[in-house]
Design an enzyme around this catalytic site. Structure first.
Site, PDB file in Angstrom:
ATOM      1  N   LYS A   1       2.387  -3.329   6.145  1.00 53.45           N
ATOM      2  CA  LYS A   1       2.638  -3.165   4.643  1.00 53.45           C
ATOM      3  C   LYS A   1       4.071  -2.732   4.234  1.00 53.45           C
ATOM      4  O   LYS A   1       4.671  -3.190   3.365  1.00 53.45           O
ATOM      5  CB  LYS A   1       1.750  -2.044   3.835  1.00 53.45           C
ATOM      6  CG  LYS A   1       0.468  -2.643   3.832  1.00 53.45           C
ATOM      7  CD  LYS A   1       0.040  -3.876   3.219  1.00 53.45           C
ATOM      8  CE  LYS A   1      -1.329  -4.294   2.964  1.00 53.45           C
ATOM      9  NZ  LYS A   1      -1.509  -5.625   2.104  1.00 53.45           N
TER      10      LYS A   1
ATOM     11  N   SER B   1       0.811  -1.175  -0.013  1.00 53.10           N
ATOM     12  CA  SER B   1       0.066  -0.091  -0.027  1.00 53.10           C
ATOM     13  C   SER B   1       0.821   1.307   0.064  1.00 53.10           C
ATOM     14  O   SER B   1       1.889   1.332   0.466  1.00 53.10           O
ATOM     15  CB  SER B   1      -0.932   0.060   1.084  1.00 53.10           C
ATOM     16  OG  SER B   1      -1.382   1.229   1.466  1.00 53.10           O
TER      17      SER B   1
ATOM     18  N   TYR C   1      -1.242  -1.098  10.240  1.00 49.81           N
ATOM     19  CA  TYR C   1      -1.769  -1.357   8.938  1.00 49.81           C
ATOM     20  C   TYR C   1      -0.291  -1.076   7.789  1.00 49.81           C
ATOM     21  O   TYR C   1       0.211  -1.765   7.216  1.00 49.81           O
ATOM     22  CB  TYR C   1      -2.806  -0.923   8.483  1.00 49.81           C
ATOM     23  CG  TYR C   1      -3.098  -1.131   6.896  1.00 49.81           C
ATOM     24  CD1 TYR C   1      -3.514  -2.353   6.423  1.00 49.81           C
ATOM     25  CD2 TYR C   1      -2.882  -0.019   6.001  1.00 49.81           C
ATOM     26  CE1 TYR C   1      -3.818  -2.443   5.031  1.00 49.81           C
ATOM     27  CE2 TYR C   1      -2.988  -0.335   4.830  1.00 49.81           C
ATOM     28  CZ  TYR C   1      -3.482  -1.556   4.048  1.00 49.81           C
ATOM     29  OH  TYR C   1      -3.868  -1.607   2.792  1.00 49.81           O
ATOM     30  N   ALA C   2      -0.026   0.253   8.298  1.00 53.47           N
ATOM     31  CA  ALA C   2       1.087   0.790   7.463  1.00 53.47           C
ATOM     32  C   ALA C   2       2.564  -0.064   8.067  1.00 53.47           C
ATOM     33  O   ALA C   2       3.029  -0.302   6.816  1.00 53.47           O
ATOM     34  CB  ALA C   2       1.350   2.288   7.933  1.00 53.47           C
ATOM     35  N   ALA C   3       2.470  -0.194   8.942  1.00 50.53           N
ATOM     36  CA  ALA C   3       3.838  -1.051   9.350  1.00 50.53           C
ATOM     37  C   ALA C   3       3.868  -2.487   8.771  1.00 50.53           C
ATOM     38  O   ALA C   3       4.889  -2.853   8.406  1.00 50.53           O
ATOM     39  CB  ALA C   3       3.963  -1.114  10.871  1.00 50.53           C
TER      40      ALA C   3
END
Length: 201
Positions: free
Chosen positions: A112, A94, A108-110
């Site tokens: 991805k 992402s 979530y960012a971590a």
């Protein structure tokens, strides 16, 4: 352009819904035999299987799989009989992997971002085996996972996208099909940004 994918086999995780389902259709159009995973009866995998069989001269099976379970993973690989062949791995990451989360989803960012590093490392490890490993970084996509939010506040999401619209899963899948084809065999360890301009590097 002939992508030289006919009669190859693809394993698609989460293939019954969303982007995974779009990949099933896009690869079947190219003559690829499909093995896809599903988890919930609500996903209706048999309907997708029947739809593909009616439209394309390919083989397709749906395998109920819990990817967190080792035995379930082994059953998946046994069902798809693909070992010992060169090929491609395409992971879905992402824009949040590079921008971070703007909506309170740091985990979530971590995850991805971790997927990007994992893919680069794996690409180095398996390159000599003629396996390439790449990522697509997606932005905001019209899938069931986010559709309620899009309907509730479309301006919030669209205003963050320079091209001015949310992507459809099918257009992401079309790019992904090229990335797993022999035409892209010299690309490995790369992340292709398909975000409508949310991620520009």
């Amino acid at each position: 352009m002939d992508l030289n994918l006919k009669n190859r086999t693809a394993i698609i995780t989460g293939g019954a819904t969303g982007l995974g389902k779009a990949f099933v259709h896009a690869l079947a159009r190219e003559g690829v035999n499909i093995c896809f995973t599903w988890m919930s009866e609500e996903e209706n995998p048999q309907q997708l299987v029947e739809s593909i069989r009616a439209r394309y001269p390919v083989s397709i099976i749906a395998v109920k799989t819990d990817l967190a379970d080792e035995q379930s993973r082994e059953n998946l690989m046994a069902s798809c009989i693909t070992s010992g062949r060169k090929g491609s791995i395409l992971n879905i990451t992402s824009q949040a992997a590079f921008h971070g989360s703007t909506t309170g989803h740091a985990h979530y960012a971590a995850s991805k971002a971790g997927l990007v590093a994992f893919s680069i490392s794996l690409a180095r490890e398996v390159a000599r085996q003629n396996i390439n490993v790449n990522n697509i970084a997606v932005g905001i996509m019209d899938t069931a996972m986010i559709r309620k939010n899009l309907e509730r506040d479309p301006d919030y999401y669209v205003s963050r996208i320079p091209v001015g619209r949310v992507s459809q899963p099918e257009e992401i899948a079309d790019i992904g099909v090229f990335m797993v084809s022999p035409k892209a065999s010299y690309m490995t360890g790369a992340t292709l940004d398909v975000t409508g301009g949310m991620l520009m590097r």
